[in-house]
Scaffold this active site. Structure first.
Site, PDB file in Angstrom:
ATOM      1  N   CYS A 136      58.725  40.684  46.607  1.00 11.15           N
ATOM      2  CA  CYS A 136      57.423  39.253  46.604  1.00 11.15           C
ATOM      3  C   CYS A 136      57.981  37.782  46.872  1.00 11.15           C
ATOM      4  O   CYS A 136      59.342  37.952  45.308  1.00 11.15           O
ATOM      5  CB  CYS A 136      56.326  39.370  46.066  1.00 11.15           C
ATOM      6  SG  CYS A 136      54.855  37.482  46.181  1.00 11.15           S
ATOM      7  N   CYS A 190      53.739  33.785  40.378  1.00 11.35           N
ATOM      8  CA  CYS A 190      52.547  34.015  40.467  1.00 11.35           C
ATOM      9  C   CYS A 190      52.253  35.417  39.155  1.00 11.35           C
ATOM     10  O   CYS A 190      51.081  34.787  38.631  1.00 11.35           O
ATOM     11  CB  CYS A 190      52.171  34.615  41.520  1.00 11.35           C
ATOM     12  SG  CYS A 190      50.753  35.870  41.802  1.00 11.35           S
ATOM     13  N   CYS A 222      51.888  40.799  40.076  1.00  9.70           N
ATOM     14  CA  CYS A 222      52.215  42.129  39.892  1.00  9.70           C
ATOM     15  C   CYS A 222      53.467  42.117  39.382  1.00  9.70           C
ATOM     16  O   CYS A 222      54.242  41.803  39.844  1.00  9.70           O
ATOM     17  CB  CYS A 222      52.610  41.982  41.955  1.00  9.70           C
ATOM     18  SG  CYS A 222      50.725  41.951  42.904  1.00  9.70           S
ATOM     19  N   TYR A 256      27.000  52.482  35.135  1.00  7.24           N
ATOM     20  CA  TYR A 256      27.548  51.214  35.647  1.00  7.24           C
ATOM     21  C   TYR A 256      28.569  51.743  36.928  1.00  7.24           C
ATOM     22  O   TYR A 256      29.161  51.502  37.256  1.00  7.24           O
ATOM     23  CB  TYR A 256      29.110  50.781  34.739  1.00  7.24           C
ATOM     24  CG  TYR A 256      28.541  50.791  33.650  1.00  7.24           C
ATOM     25  CD1 TYR A 256      29.023  49.950  32.692  1.00  7.24           C
ATOM     26  CD2 TYR A 256      29.402  52.097  32.594  1.00  7.24           C
ATOM     27  CE1 TYR A 256      28.471  49.381  31.777  1.00  7.24           C
ATOM     28  CE2 TYR A 256      28.858  52.108  30.995  1.00  7.24           C
ATOM     29  CZ  TYR A 256      28.234  50.496  30.606  1.00  7.24           C
ATOM     30  OH  TYR A 256      28.504  50.918  29.588  1.00  7.24           O
ATOM     31  N   GLU A 284      22.745  49.745  36.907  1.00  3.13           N
ATOM     32  CA  GLU A 284      23.953  48.923  36.993  1.00  3.13           C
ATOM     33  C   GLU A 284      23.116  47.904  36.598  1.00  3.13           C
ATOM     34  O   GLU A 284      21.340  47.558  37.040  1.00  3.13           O
ATOM     35  CB  GLU A 284      23.867  48.987  38.221  1.00  3.13           C
ATOM     36  CG  GLU A 284      24.961  47.635  39.365  1.00  3.13           C
ATOM     37  CD  GLU A 284      25.979  47.689  38.522  1.00  3.13           C
ATOM     38  OE1 GLU A 284      26.815  48.139  38.716  1.00  3.13           O
ATOM     39  OE2 GLU A 284      25.926  46.490  38.947  1.00  3.13           O
ATOM     40  N   ASP A 317      31.298  54.731  33.884  1.00  8.03           N
ATOM     41  CA  ASP A 317      32.398  53.856  34.869  1.00  8.03           C
ATOM     42  C   ASP A 317      32.457  52.132  34.761  1.00  8.03           C
ATOM     43  O   ASP A 317      32.383  51.267  35.219  1.00  8.03           O
ATOM     44  CB  ASP A 317      32.790  54.449  36.218  1.00  8.03           C
ATOM     45  CG  ASP A 317      33.706  53.965  36.838  1.00  8.03           C
ATOM     46  OD1 ASP A 317      34.932  52.753  36.416  1.00  8.03           O
ATOM     47  OD2 ASP A 317      33.565  53.190  38.229  1.00  8.03           O
ATOM     48  N   CYS A 370      39.081  51.601  33.886  1.00 12.51           N
ATOM     49  CA  CYS A 370      40.393  50.669  34.374  1.00 12.51           C
ATOM     50  C   CYS A 370      41.347  49.973  33.467  1.00 12.51           C
ATOM     51  O   CYS A 370      41.439  49.098  33.406  1.00 12.51           O
ATOM     52  CB  CYS A 370      39.666  49.258  35.183  1.00 12.51           C
ATOM     53  SG  CYS A 370      38.684  48.067  34.217  1.00 12.51           S
TER      54      CYS A 370
HETATM   55  N1  SAH Z   1      30.910  53.202  39.508  1.00 13.82           N
HETATM   56  C1  SAH Z   1      31.093  52.095  40.175  1.00 13.82           C
HETATM   57  C2  SAH Z   1      31.513  50.986  39.685  1.00 13.82           C
HETATM   58  C3  SAH Z   1      32.015  50.880  38.813  1.00 13.82           C
HETATM   59  S1  SAH Z   1      32.794  49.137  38.093  1.00 13.82           S
HETATM   60  C4  SAH Z   1      32.154  52.208  41.733  1.00 13.82           C
HETATM   61  O1  SAH Z   1      33.063  53.304  40.777  1.00 13.82           O
HETATM   62  O2  SAH Z   1      32.588  51.109  42.498  1.00 13.82           O
HETATM   63  C5  SAH Z   1      31.698  48.395  36.649  1.00 13.82           C
HETATM   64  C6  SAH Z   1      30.632  47.637  37.261  1.00 13.82           C
HETATM   65  O3  SAH Z   1      29.359  47.783  36.047  1.00 13.82           O
HETATM   66  C7  SAH Z   1      30.578  46.653  38.188  1.00 13.82           C
HETATM   67  O4  SAH Z   1      29.178  47.491  38.872  1.00 13.82           O
HETATM   68  C8  SAH Z   1      29.241  45.885  37.160  1.00 13.82           C
HETATM   69  O5  SAH Z   1      28.352  45.177  37.519  1.00 13.82           O
HETATM   70  C9  SAH Z   1      28.529  46.948  35.808  1.00 13.82           C
HETATM   71  N2  SAH Z   1      28.120  46.122  34.779  1.00 13.82           N
HETATM   72  C10 SAH Z   1      28.723  45.816  33.666  1.00 13.82           C
HETATM   73  N3  SAH Z   1      28.057  45.642  33.028  1.00 13.82           N
HETATM   74  C11 SAH Z   1      27.289  46.674  32.471  1.00 13.82           C
HETATM   75  C12 SAH Z   1      26.264  46.433  31.531  1.00 13.82           C
HETATM   76  N4  SAH Z   1      25.958  46.109  30.325  1.00 13.82           N
HETATM   77  N5  SAH Z   1      25.348  47.240  32.242  1.00 13.82           N
HETATM   78  C13 SAH Z   1      25.276  48.113  33.227  1.00 13.82           C
HETATM   79  N6  SAH Z   1      26.043  47.713  34.101  1.00 13.82           N
HETATM   80  C14 SAH Z   1      27.415  46.763  34.035  1.00 13.82           C
END
Ligand code: SAH
Length: 389
Positions: free
Chosen positions: A13, A19, A22, A249, A270, A318, A345
């Site tokens: 890049c 930036c 990456c 989540y 969520e 997640d 992540c």
């Molecule tokens: N499992 C999903 C999303 C993962 S990302 C996938 O694989 O696509 C994490 C998610 O947690 C996001 O959608 C975010 O809006 C949500 N989130 C963040 N804080 C939260 C909380 N306190 N309670 C519930 N959800 C939450």
């Protein structure tokens, strides 16, 4: 730990130094994988053997979500790009090596059109001008593109013609949303938005199922790696047909809906209401009846479930980068599911949360890193925990 080659390569890049997005471009892809696997090993290798990281054959142009900030350059010309690392200086970027190429082209078209439409770029310091950001999401499998124009004013002069000119030039655009953000904030999207073209969302396909995604809802940024991530998580979960599963989540319900094929019942929880709205529509569109979505803080919801002493067999979680919290984790301990699959992540916060669970009756059975963010130093990990009986 695996050994890196010891060699560096020339970053692809042209904006690499400025930036900072990456960070691992100076390494071959093989070395990037080893570096990430080692990072997970350093954090959690003492808990459990770390599996070999799952990589990709396509380490470039993989992102399905592009975000560009608009502003003015030194010669007062319109620029669009990303903020330099830890700064609010916009770097004028016309192409990004990890972004979908069409999204880059759409942004260049918008920049070009701004002149003839006399559309001003927003000035953060003076708080003048109109176009602040452009967010583009694309469905890799469906070919659909959603363009979100983040603007500082609800009056959009020449809106109809602008939409017409943009969609004529880019027939791949299936929807345009106008989002109004006139606050002094580092958040991209404002509260209010309106669809000015198409249906207001895109759809994409994962595991043969259709998912709708709106401007504000979370969707994994690389669908082919997402399928590998979810496949590994579902295999690790080894869901039984009588299992009652929590997907915490849950975003737009992807994991819940895929897991529902194997389980008796899935409850997705969520916080983001747009994501939950998408999730409910997604369950319906895929004819999935054994899944329910709760729009609540995941910790608060788990406290309620634990208070009622509900029977839960498996928790899939997640959370965002900051990880989970004590009210969530202590409720998991009370509910005492047989298994827990923790997708993350951010291995730092995952490591913290896992060690909490290890102190309260759980053991780690498997740790699987997955590369979702090629060229960057981010790494995704899945951990399987089991209750010690
Ligand atoms: N499992 C999903 C999303 C993962 S990302 C996938 O694989 O696509 C994490 C998610 O947690 C996001 O959608 C975010 O809006 C949500 N989130 C963040 N804080 C939260 C909380 N306190 N309670 C519930 N959800 C939450």
């Amino acid at each position: 730990m695996r050994e890196l080659s010891g060699k560096t390569i020339r970053p692809k890049c042209k904006f690499y130094r400025e930036c900072g997005g990456c960070q691992l471009q100076y390494l071959s892809y093989e070395d990037q994988l080893i570096l990430k696997e080692n990072q997970v090993n350093k954090l959690m290798g003492d808990i459990c053997q770390v599996e070999e990281i799952i990589g990709t054959d396509n380490p470039f142009n993989y992102r399905n979500k592009a975000h560009y900030t608009f502003g003015r350059g030194y010669k007062n010309e319109i620029i669009s790009g990303m903020y330099a690392r830890n700064s609010h200086k916009i770097i004028n970027i016309d192409e990004c090596i990890i972004q979908n190429e069409k999204s880059d082209q759409i942004v260049q078209t918008i920049k070009f059109m701004m002149k003839s439409f006399k559309m001003e770029a927003y000035d953060e310091d003076r708080r003048t001008g109109f176009l602040r950001h452009v967010l583009i999401k694309n469905g890799v499998m469906t070919g659909e593109y959603l363009v979100v124009l983040v603007v500082a004013d609800k009056v959009f002069p020449g809106k109809k013609n602008f939409v017409k000119a943009l969609t004529n030039k880019h027939p791949e655009i299936t929807s345009i949303v106008m989002n109004i953000n006139n606050k002094k904030t580092s958040l991209i999207l404002g509260d209010y938005e309106t669809t000015i073209y198409g249906k207001g969302f895109i759809e994409d396909i994962l595991f043969g199922k259709r998912f709708r995604i709106s401007s504000k809802s979370f969707y994994q940024i690389n669908p082919s790696q997402t399928e590998k991530l979810y496949r590994a998580a579902i295999d690790m979960a080894d869901i039984g047909k009588d299992d009652r599963v929590i997907d915490a989540y849950s975003g737009i319900g992807t994991i819940s809906i895929i897991a529902a094929d194997y389980a008796r019942e899935v409850i997705g929880v969520e916080l983001n209401k747009d994501s939950v709205r998408n999730a409910v529509a997604n369950a319906k569109a895929n004819n999935v009846e054994n899944v329910n979505f709760i729009n609540q803080d995941a910790g608060d919801y788990m406290v309620t479930l634990a208070g009622k002493n509900e029977n839960i067999d498996l928790v899939i979680m997640d959370p965002p980068r900051e990880g989970s919290n004590e009210s969530f984790l202590s409720s998991v301990v009370k509910l005492s599911p047989r298994k827990l699959v923790y997708i993350s992540c951010n291995p730092e916060t995952q490591n913290r949360d896992i060690r909490y669970l290890m102190k309260h009756g759980y053991e780690v059975k498997k740790i699987q890193p997955v590369d979702m963010f090629m060229q960057t130093d981010h790494v995704e990990t899945i951990a399987l925990l089991g209750r010690v009986d």
